[in-house]
Design a protein around this motif. Sequence first.
Motif, PDB file in Angstrom:
ATOM      1  N   ALA A  57      66.909  14.513 -54.121  1.00  0.00           N
ATOM      2  CA  ALA A  57      66.197  14.062 -55.318  1.00  0.00           C
ATOM      3  C   ALA A  57      64.856  14.757 -55.506  1.00  0.00           C
ATOM      4  CB  ALA A  57      65.988  12.552 -55.255  1.00  0.00           C
ATOM      5  N   PHE A  58      64.211  15.174 -54.428  1.00  0.00           N
ATOM      6  CA  PHE A  58      62.898  15.807 -54.561  1.00  0.00           C
ATOM      7  C   PHE A  58      62.972  17.282 -54.954  1.00  0.00           C
ATOM      8  CE2 PHE A  58      63.985  15.890 -50.064  1.00  0.00           C
ATOM      9  CZ  PHE A  58      63.811  17.229 -49.736  1.00  0.00           C
ATOM     10  N   ILE A  59      64.177  17.826 -55.075  1.00  0.00           N
ATOM     11  CA  ILE A  59      64.341  19.195 -55.563  1.00  0.00           C
ATOM     12  C   ILE A  59      64.508  19.125 -57.080  1.00  0.00           C
ATOM     13  CG2 ILE A  59      65.694  21.311 -55.482  1.00  0.00           C
ATOM     14  CD1 ILE A  59      64.327  20.679 -52.824  1.00  0.00           C
ATOM     15  N   HIS A  60      63.508  19.591 -57.800  1.00  0.00           N
ATOM     16  CA  HIS A  60      63.554  19.580 -59.266  1.00  0.00           C
ATOM     17  C   HIS A  60      64.682  20.442 -59.779  1.00  0.00           C
ATOM     18  CE1 HIS A  60      59.988  18.147 -61.828  1.00  0.00           C
ATOM     19  NE2 HIS A  60      60.115  17.321 -60.828  1.00  0.00           N
ATOM     20  N   GLY A  61      64.890  21.581 -59.135  1.00  0.00           N
ATOM     21  CA  GLY A  61      65.887  22.548 -59.575  1.00  0.00           C
ATOM     22  C   GLY A  61      65.410  23.942 -59.257  1.00  0.00           C
ATOM     23  N   VAL A  62      65.660  24.870 -60.167  1.00  0.00           N
ATOM     24  CA  VAL A  62      65.280  26.262 -59.949  1.00  0.00           C
ATOM     25  C   VAL A  62      64.623  26.816 -61.209  1.00  0.00           C
ATOM     26  CG1 VAL A  62      67.088  26.719 -58.242  1.00  0.00           C
ATOM     27  CG2 VAL A  62      67.548  27.126 -60.657  1.00  0.00           C
ATOM     28  N   ILE A  63      63.841  27.883 -60.992  1.00  0.00           N
ATOM     29  CA  ILE A  63      63.272  28.631 -62.110  1.00  0.00           C
ATOM     30  C   ILE A  63      63.626  30.101 -61.926  1.00  0.00           C
ATOM     31  CG2 ILE A  63      61.364  27.046 -62.594  1.00  0.00           C
ATOM     32  CD1 ILE A  63      59.526  28.985 -61.019  1.00  0.00           C
ATOM     33  N   ASN A  64      63.544  30.833 -63.020  1.00  0.00           N
ATOM     34  CA  ASN A  64      63.727  32.279 -62.982  1.00  0.00           C
ATOM     35  C   ASN A  64      62.331  32.880 -62.961  1.00  0.00           C
ATOM     36  OD1 ASN A  64      64.080  34.988 -63.510  1.00  0.00           O
ATOM     37  ND2 ASN A  64      65.553  34.674 -65.158  1.00  0.00           N
ATOM     38  N   LEU A  65      61.966  33.475 -61.853  1.00  0.00           N
ATOM     39  CA  LEU A  65      60.651  34.087 -61.715  1.00  0.00           C
ATOM     40  C   LEU A  65      60.841  35.594 -61.605  1.00  0.00           C
ATOM     41  CD1 LEU A  65      57.606  33.497 -61.434  1.00  0.00           C
ATOM     42  CD2 LEU A  65      57.948  33.462 -58.961  1.00  0.00           C
ATOM     43  N   ARG A  66      60.647  36.276 -62.740  1.00  0.00           N
ATOM     44  CA  ARG A  66      60.815  37.735 -62.811  1.00  0.00           C
ATOM     45  C   ARG A  66      62.166  38.181 -62.236  1.00  0.00           C
ATOM     46  NH1 ARG A  66      55.725  36.638 -61.726  1.00  0.00           N
ATOM     47  NH2 ARG A  66      55.796  36.991 -59.498  1.00  0.00           N
ATOM     48  N   GLY A  67      63.225  37.486 -62.626  1.00  0.00           N
ATOM     49  CA  GLY A  67      64.571  37.862 -62.211  1.00  0.00           C
ATOM     50  C   GLY A  67      65.016  37.270 -60.888  1.00  0.00           C
ATOM     51  N   ASN A  68      64.147  36.525 -60.206  1.00  0.00           N
ATOM     52  CA  ASN A  68      64.511  35.898 -58.941  1.00  0.00           C
ATOM     53  C   ASN A  68      64.685  34.393 -59.121  1.00  0.00           C
ATOM     54  OD1 ASN A  68      64.242  38.267 -57.226  1.00  0.00           O
ATOM     55  ND2 ASN A  68      62.057  38.110 -57.656  1.00  0.00           N
ATOM     56  N   VAL A  69      65.687  33.849 -58.464  1.00  0.00           N
ATOM     57  CA  VAL A  69      65.925  32.416 -58.495  1.00  0.00           C
ATOM     58  C   VAL A  69      65.014  31.767 -57.454  1.00  0.00           C
ATOM     59  CG1 VAL A  69      67.636  30.597 -58.122  1.00  0.00           C
ATOM     60  CG2 VAL A  69      68.322  32.758 -59.190  1.00  0.00           C
ATOM     61  N   VAL A  70      64.150  30.859 -57.912  1.00  0.00           N
ATOM     62  CA  VAL A  70      63.201  30.201 -57.017  1.00  0.00           C
ATOM     63  C   VAL A  70      63.429  28.693 -57.091  1.00  0.00           C
ATOM     64  CG1 VAL A  70      60.753  29.778 -56.536  1.00  0.00           C
ATOM     65  CG2 VAL A  70      61.503  32.042 -57.328  1.00  0.00           C
ATOM     66  N   PRO A  71      63.767  28.065 -55.955  1.00  0.00           N
ATOM     67  CA  PRO A  71      63.914  26.612 -55.944  1.00  0.00           C
ATOM     68  C   PRO A  71      62.550  25.940 -56.127  1.00  0.00           C
ATOM     69  CG  PRO A  71      64.193  27.504 -53.738  1.00  0.00           C
ATOM     70  CD  PRO A  71      64.047  28.665 -54.653  1.00  0.00           C
ATOM     71  N   VAL A  72      62.554  24.800 -56.804  1.00  0.00           N
ATOM     72  CA  VAL A  72      61.314  24.076 -57.098  1.00  0.00           C
ATOM     73  C   VAL A  72      61.406  22.672 -56.512  1.00  0.00           C
ATOM     74  CG1 VAL A  72      59.806  23.210 -58.926  1.00  0.00           C
ATOM     75  CG2 VAL A  72      60.951  25.419 -59.191  1.00  0.00           C
ATOM     76  N   LEU A  73      60.434  22.354 -55.678  1.00  0.00           N
ATOM     77  CA  LEU A  73      60.367  21.069 -54.992  1.00  0.00           C
ATOM     78  C   LEU A  73      59.239  20.240 -55.598  1.00  0.00           C
ATOM     79  CD1 LEU A  73      60.636  20.471 -51.271  1.00  0.00           C
ATOM     80  CD2 LEU A  73      58.521  19.804 -52.339  1.00  0.00           C
ATOM     81  N   ASP A  74      59.495  18.973 -55.857  1.00  0.00           N
ATOM     82  CA  ASP A  74      58.485  18.061 -56.395  1.00  0.00           C
ATOM     83  C   ASP A  74      57.790  17.378 -55.222  1.00  0.00           C
ATOM     84  OD1 ASP A  74      57.114  15.846 -57.485  1.00  0.00           O
ATOM     85  OD2 ASP A  74      58.527  15.725 -59.145  1.00  0.00           O
ATOM     86  N   LEU A  75      56.523  17.752 -54.969  1.00  0.00           N
ATOM     87  CA  LEU A  75      55.817  17.179 -53.816  1.00  0.00           C
ATOM     88  C   LEU A  75      55.669  15.671 -53.929  1.00  0.00           C
ATOM     89  CD1 LEU A  75      53.008  19.694 -52.836  1.00  0.00           C
ATOM     90  CD2 LEU A  75      55.049  19.090 -51.565  1.00  0.00           C
ATOM     91  N   ALA A  76      55.419  15.161 -55.128  1.00  0.00           N
ATOM     92  CA  ALA A  76      55.270  13.712 -55.289  1.00  0.00           C
ATOM     93  C   ALA A  76      56.547  12.999 -54.837  1.00  0.00           C
ATOM     94  CB  ALA A  76      54.935  13.353 -56.729  1.00  0.00           C
ATOM     95  N   ALA A  77      57.690  13.489 -55.279  1.00  0.00           N
ATOM     96  CA  ALA A  77      58.968  12.874 -54.885  1.00  0.00           C
ATOM     97  C   ALA A  77      59.205  13.028 -53.389  1.00  0.00           C
ATOM     98  CB  ALA A  77      60.117  13.494 -55.677  1.00  0.00           C
ATOM     99  N   ARG A  78      58.815  14.153 -52.827  1.00  0.00           N
ATOM    100  CA  ARG A  78      58.972  14.365 -51.380  1.00  0.00           C
ATOM    101  C   ARG A  78      58.119  13.380 -50.595  1.00  0.00           C
ATOM    102  NH1 ARG A  78      61.852  14.862 -47.212  1.00  0.00           N
ATOM    103  NH2 ARG A  78      61.277  16.437 -45.693  1.00  0.00           N
ATOM    104  N   PHE A  79      56.968  13.001 -51.173  1.00  0.00           N
ATOM    105  CA  PHE A  79      56.091  12.047 -50.511  1.00  0.00           C
ATOM    106  C   PHE A  79      56.493  10.601 -50.762  1.00  0.00           C
ATOM    107  CE2 PHE A  79      52.379  15.277 -50.982  1.00  0.00           C
ATOM    108  CZ  PHE A  79      52.916  16.049 -49.971  1.00  0.00           C
ATOM    109  N   GLY A  80      57.566  10.391 -51.540  1.00  0.00           N
ATOM    110  CA  GLY A  80      58.065   9.033 -51.766  1.00  0.00           C
ATOM    111  C   GLY A  80      57.642   8.403 -53.078  1.00  0.00           C
ATOM    112  N   PHE A  81      56.983   9.185 -53.946  1.00  0.00           N
ATOM    113  CA  PHE A  81      56.590   8.682 -55.264  1.00  0.00           C
ATOM    114  C   PHE A  81      57.688   9.008 -56.270  1.00  0.00           C
ATOM    115  CE2 PHE A  81      52.514   9.942 -53.203  1.00  0.00           C
ATOM    116  CZ  PHE A  81      51.970   8.673 -53.067  1.00  0.00           C
ATOM    117  N   GLU A  82      57.490   8.561 -57.522  1.00  0.00           N
ATOM    118  CA  GLU A  82      58.419   8.921 -58.595  1.00  0.00           C
ATOM    119  C   GLU A  82      58.313  10.416 -58.870  1.00  0.00           C
ATOM    120  OE1 GLU A  82      57.839   6.681 -62.167  1.00  0.00           O
ATOM    121  OE2 GLU A  82      57.740   4.784 -61.088  1.00  0.00           O
ATOM    122  N   LEU A  83      59.371  10.971 -59.483  1.00  0.00           N
ATOM    123  CA  LEU A  83      59.336  12.379 -59.888  1.00  0.00           C
ATOM    124  C   LEU A  83      58.160  12.624 -60.822  1.00  0.00           C
ATOM    125  CD1 LEU A  83      63.112  13.135 -60.567  1.00  0.00           C
ATOM    126  CD2 LEU A  83      61.684  14.147 -58.796  1.00  0.00           C
TER     127      LEU A  83
END
Length: 175
Positions: A57-83
């Motif tokens: 749940a704490f993985i927001h998803g991915v972004i395209n950063l200059r042609g590279n797939v970069v996973p995006v993690l939500d620190l708040a969710a990782r710490f136990g807060f809402e997204l």
Amino acid sequence: MTSLANQRFQTVDSLAEPLSIQHLSFRVRDADYALPIELVREIIEYAQVTAVPMMPAFIHGVINLRGNVVPVLDLAARFGFELTRAGNRTCIVIIELALSDSTQAIGLVVDAVDAVLDIDPQQVVQPPPFGAGIRTDFIAGMARNEQGFTIILDIAQVLSLDDIAQLSLAVTNGL
């Protein structure tokens, strides 16, 4: 003889502990956090993140950063807060972690980026056993400042080896 003496002093000086270490400070919910600046590659404006099924749940998803797939993690969710709900100052901090055979770029969603701080190691104390608002194993130390403390994250703990391996595998497989 003079050059030998200078060489000896340079060697001793190079072994001396640095007076301060630069950290990027940012906010997640109402707390101040920091990461060593050498991990940070860039800071980008929060933009559309593509959701990926079967991720924690704490993985927001991915972004395209200059042609590279970069996973995006939500620190708040990782710490136990809402997204995190994106606001005016919401950013993605792109960090780069060394894995066994490569490096992996990972985006961290934060509420706001504040500044680059020079943190004196003498001002860093151990985290309390409780009451920090996040798991104590996520904390490398707490830097004293005028307002209280800035929590220095142990990013290897925040992103457990299993999480990093799962993200790396997902990126390798093209998500």
